[in-house]
Motif scaffolding. Structure first.
Motif, PDB file in Angstrom:
ATOM      1  N   ASP A  11       0.765  -1.220  -0.004  1.00  0.00           N
ATOM      2  CA  ASP A  11       0.116   0.143  -0.129  1.00  0.00           C
ATOM      3  C   ASP A  11       0.877   1.241  -0.004  1.00  0.00           C
ATOM      4  N   PHE A  12       0.319   2.466  -0.192  1.00  0.00           N
ATOM      5  CA  PHE A  12       1.048   3.713  -0.156  1.00  0.00           C
ATOM      6  C   PHE A  12       0.692   4.359   1.151  1.00  0.00           C
ATOM      7  N   TYR A  13       1.796   5.185   1.701  1.00  0.00           N
ATOM      8  CA  TYR A  13       1.808   5.700   3.116  1.00  0.00           C
ATOM      9  C   TYR A  13       2.348   7.096   2.845  1.00  0.00           C
ATOM     10  N   PHE A  14       1.727   7.845   3.800  1.00  0.00           N
ATOM     11  CA  PHE A  14       2.064   9.163   3.896  1.00  0.00           C
ATOM     12  C   PHE A  14       2.114   9.687   5.212  1.00  0.00           C
ATOM     13  N   GLY A  15       2.916  10.544   5.679  1.00  0.00           N
ATOM     14  CA  GLY A  15       2.555  11.024   7.143  1.00  0.00           C
ATOM     15  C   GLY A  15       3.664  12.360   7.315  1.00  0.00           C
ATOM     16  N   ARG A  16       3.566  12.535   8.664  1.00  0.00           N
ATOM     17  CA  ARG A  16       4.721  13.792   9.094  1.00  0.00           C
ATOM     18  C   ARG A  16       4.804  13.876  10.613  1.00  0.00           C
ATOM     19  N   ASN A  17       5.937  14.327  10.959  1.00  0.00           N
ATOM     20  CA  ASN A  17       6.168  14.855  12.179  1.00  0.00           C
ATOM     21  C   ASN A  17       5.540  16.223  12.387  1.00  0.00           C
ATOM     22  N   LEU A  18       4.794  16.869  13.328  1.00  0.00           N
ATOM     23  CA  LEU A  18       4.448  18.070  13.583  1.00  0.00           C
ATOM     24  C   LEU A  18       5.133  18.740  14.588  1.00  0.00           C
ATOM     25  N   ASP A  19       6.330  19.443  14.430  1.00  0.00           N
ATOM     26  CA  ASP A  19       7.049  20.042  15.393  1.00  0.00           C
ATOM     27  C   ASP A  19       6.592  21.248  15.596  1.00  0.00           C
ATOM     28  N   TYR A  20       6.596  21.832  17.007  1.00  0.00           N
ATOM     29  CA  TYR A  20       6.120  23.066  17.566  1.00  0.00           C
ATOM     30  C   TYR A  20       6.107  23.070  18.927  1.00  0.00           C
ATOM     31  N   GLU A  21       5.941  24.366  19.694  1.00  0.00           N
ATOM     32  CA  GLU A  21       6.004  24.542  20.896  1.00  0.00           C
ATOM     33  C   GLU A  21       4.866  24.333  21.877  1.00  0.00           C
ATOM     34  N   GLU A 255      12.576  12.908  14.847  1.00  0.00           N
ATOM     35  CA  GLU A 255      11.795  13.606  15.826  1.00  0.00           C
ATOM     36  C   GLU A 255      12.544  14.680  16.910  1.00  0.00           C
ATOM     37  N   GLN A 256      11.664  15.378  17.543  1.00  0.00           N
ATOM     38  CA  GLN A 256      12.665  16.278  18.415  1.00  0.00           C
ATOM     39  C   GLN A 256      12.122  16.175  19.802  1.00  0.00           C
ATOM     40  N   GLN A 257      13.158  16.166  20.755  1.00  0.00           N
ATOM     41  CA  GLN A 257      12.667  15.771  22.135  1.00  0.00           C
ATOM     42  C   GLN A 257      12.824  16.972  22.948  1.00  0.00           C
ATOM     43  N   LYS A 258      12.036  17.349  23.786  1.00  0.00           N
ATOM     44  CA  LYS A 258      11.841  18.169  24.810  1.00  0.00           C
ATOM     45  C   LYS A 258      13.213  18.830  25.588  1.00  0.00           C
ATOM     46  N   GLY A 259      13.756  19.855  25.254  1.00  0.00           N
ATOM     47  CA  GLY A 259      14.763  20.275  26.000  1.00  0.00           C
ATOM     48  C   GLY A 259      15.975  20.694  24.917  1.00  0.00           C
ATOM     49  N   CYS A 260      15.817  20.161  23.574  1.00  0.00           N
ATOM     50  CA  CYS A 260      17.065  20.188  22.574  1.00  0.00           C
ATOM     51  C   CYS A 260      17.084  21.151  21.726  1.00  0.00           C
ATOM     52  N   CYS A 261      15.732  21.835  21.669  1.00  0.00           N
ATOM     53  CA  CYS A 261      15.675  22.943  20.774  1.00  0.00           C
ATOM     54  C   CYS A 261      14.621  24.077  21.695  1.00  0.00           C
ATOM     55  N   GLU A 262      15.621  25.003  22.332  1.00  0.00           N
ATOM     56  CA  GLU A 262      15.035  25.877  23.159  1.00  0.00           C
ATOM     57  C   GLU A 262      14.730  27.260  22.333  1.00  0.00           C
ATOM     58  N   GLU A 264      11.921  31.064  23.016  1.00  0.00           N
ATOM     59  CA  GLU A 264      11.953  31.980  24.078  1.00  0.00           C
ATOM     60  C   GLU A 264      11.015  31.740  25.117  1.00  0.00           C
ATOM     61  N   ASN A 265      11.134  32.409  26.395  1.00  0.00           N
ATOM     62  CA  ASN A 265      10.550  32.128  27.457  1.00  0.00           C
ATOM     63  C   ASN A 265      10.258  30.645  27.858  1.00  0.00           C
ATOM     64  N   GLN A 266      11.478  30.138  27.855  1.00  0.00           N
ATOM     65  CA  GLN A 266      11.280  28.676  28.431  1.00  0.00           C
ATOM     66  C   GLN A 266      10.533  27.732  27.534  1.00  0.00           C
ATOM     67  N   GLN A 267      10.329  28.067  26.325  1.00  0.00           N
ATOM     68  CA  GLN A 267       9.688  27.250  25.602  1.00  0.00           C
ATOM     69  C   GLN A 267      10.374  26.275  24.879  1.00  0.00           C
ATOM     70  N   TYR A 268       9.985  25.279  24.424  1.00  0.00           N
ATOM     71  CA  TYR A 268      10.747  24.191  23.475  1.00  0.00           C
ATOM     72  C   TYR A 268       9.935  23.608  22.479  1.00  0.00           C
ATOM     73  N   GLU A 269      10.631  23.397  21.416  1.00  0.00           N
ATOM     74  CA  GLU A 269      10.103  22.565  20.200  1.00  0.00           C
ATOM     75  C   GLU A 269       9.899  21.230  20.272  1.00  0.00           C
ATOM     76  N   ILE A 270       8.891  20.709  20.132  1.00  0.00           N
ATOM     77  CA  ILE A 270       9.069  18.953  20.384  1.00  0.00           C
ATOM     78  C   ILE A 270       8.195  18.599  19.181  1.00  0.00           C
ATOM     79  N   THR A 271       8.127  17.251  19.013  1.00  0.00           N
ATOM     80  CA  THR A 271       6.954  16.601  18.140  1.00  0.00           C
ATOM     81  C   THR A 271       5.831  16.473  18.644  1.00  0.00           C
TER      82      THR A 271
END
Length: 324
Positions: A11-21, A255-262, A264-271
């Motif tokens: 079959d055909f597969y499609f998807g994504r990571n959504l990375d945001y804070e 994927e992005q883990q909390k703490g690795c992409c800091e 502003e205002n102590q927020q972190y980008e995560i998957t």
């Protein structure tokens, strides 16, 4: 920042990571065949292909991040900050707001070729959904079982690129991302031979040395290289379990883990979530940052002839299977 990919077995597969804070409260949303899509240009599509995807529902309208339709066509929007450019209304064009592009394509097109024909006269409007939601700067990946393209609306016009890699991240623009892969043409899943010098007996001291130089950081250009290498060299069986499992392994490689992409205002980008759509069967699989168990919604288990949207909140709590 985000990453999208395609994958094909039986079959055909499609998807994504959504990375945001942070999350807007995203849900898996099915738009049934008779749910009326009313667009900002005054057009209403009353009857259309059914859709399933991840969306934020605002004022009863699904703002899709990624979705597939019942014909097997898939699309995802990814951040393209600083390069995306939208326009004022043009009377000689098909005028569609940025947030309307996904339902506008998926509601009427069965494949990428039909979508390309529809995109040729498109003008993406610089119109936000409302005053409380910023105008997202995006570009898009569209794919079916046979073809994949990237769509970028920039200051010099709308660009439609063939996407032979079948992946997309963020900046820079797609042609630069593809050209950058030339810098990694020496990478291989196989063990390398010694081309350094015939005078030195250099040892293979580890497995995986054919991929020395493969980027591992979280920047969008590095993620493009990493996910392209991972996807294009991935091998799995044809079963649903093997295919879905492998697809999530592809996405989890960037994927992005909390703490690795800091930020502003102590927020972190995560998957926030990873999705895997079986475009052949109409099944939307997903994991979230706090729930690694794969959850699934099958659009064909619903009555798709209704005139409404069907909403499934994400399962966010970690599901752990105890064996004793």
């Amino acid at each position: 920042m985000c990453t999208a990919a395609t994958y094909k077995t039986k079959d055909f597969y499609f998807g994504r990571n959504l990375d945001y804070e942070f999350s807007y409260g995203d849900e898996i949303v099915i738009a049934c065949r008779n749910y009326p899509f009313t667009f900002s240009n005054g057009e209403t599509i009353q009857s259309h292909h059914a859709l399933i995807g991840m969306a934020y529902v605002c004022d009863g309208y699904p703002l899709y991040y990624d979705a597939i339709n019942e014909k097997g066509l898939a699309i995802a929007g990814l951040n393209f900050v600083g390069n995306a450019h939208y326009n004022e209304y043009k009377p000689d064009k098909e005028n569609i707001a940025q947030y309307e592009l996904i339902p506008w394509i998926l509601s009427t097109c069965e494949n990428v070729n039909q979508a390309k024909c529809k995109l040729e006269n498109l003008n993406i409007l610089n119109k936000p959904f409302n005053e409380n939601l910023p105008l997202a700067q995006l570009h898009w990946i569209l794919a079916d079982k046979s073809e994949c393209i990237t769509v970028e609306s920039m200051s010099d016009g709308l660009h439609i690129y063939p996407n032979p890699a079948g992946v997309l991240t963020n900046n820079p623009p797609f042609p630069y991302q593809m050209f950058n892969l030339n810098n990694y043409r020496n990478l291989s899943p196989k063990s390398p031979v010694n081309t350094f010098s015939k005078e030195l007996n250099l040892d293979l001291y580890s497995r995986g040395m054919g991929a020395l130089g493969l980027p591992g950081d979280l920047s969008s250009q590095s993620r493009f290289v990493k996910v392209a290498f991972t996807k294009l060299n991935s091998i799995s069986g044809d079963s649903e379990y093997e295919s879905v499992s492998q697809f999530f392994h592809i996405l989890h490689s960037v994927e992005q883990q909390k703490g690795c992409c800091e930020l502003e205002n102590q927020q972190y980008e995560i998957t926030l979530y990873s999705s895997c759509c079986n475009c052949t069967k109409g099944i939307y699989y997903y994991t979230t940052y706090n729930n690694h168990q794969i959850s699934a919604v099958n659009m064909h288990n619903e009555n798709l002839d209704q005139n409404k949207i069907i909403r499934y909140p994400q399962i966010q709590k970690e599901q752990i299977h105890y064996q004793n």
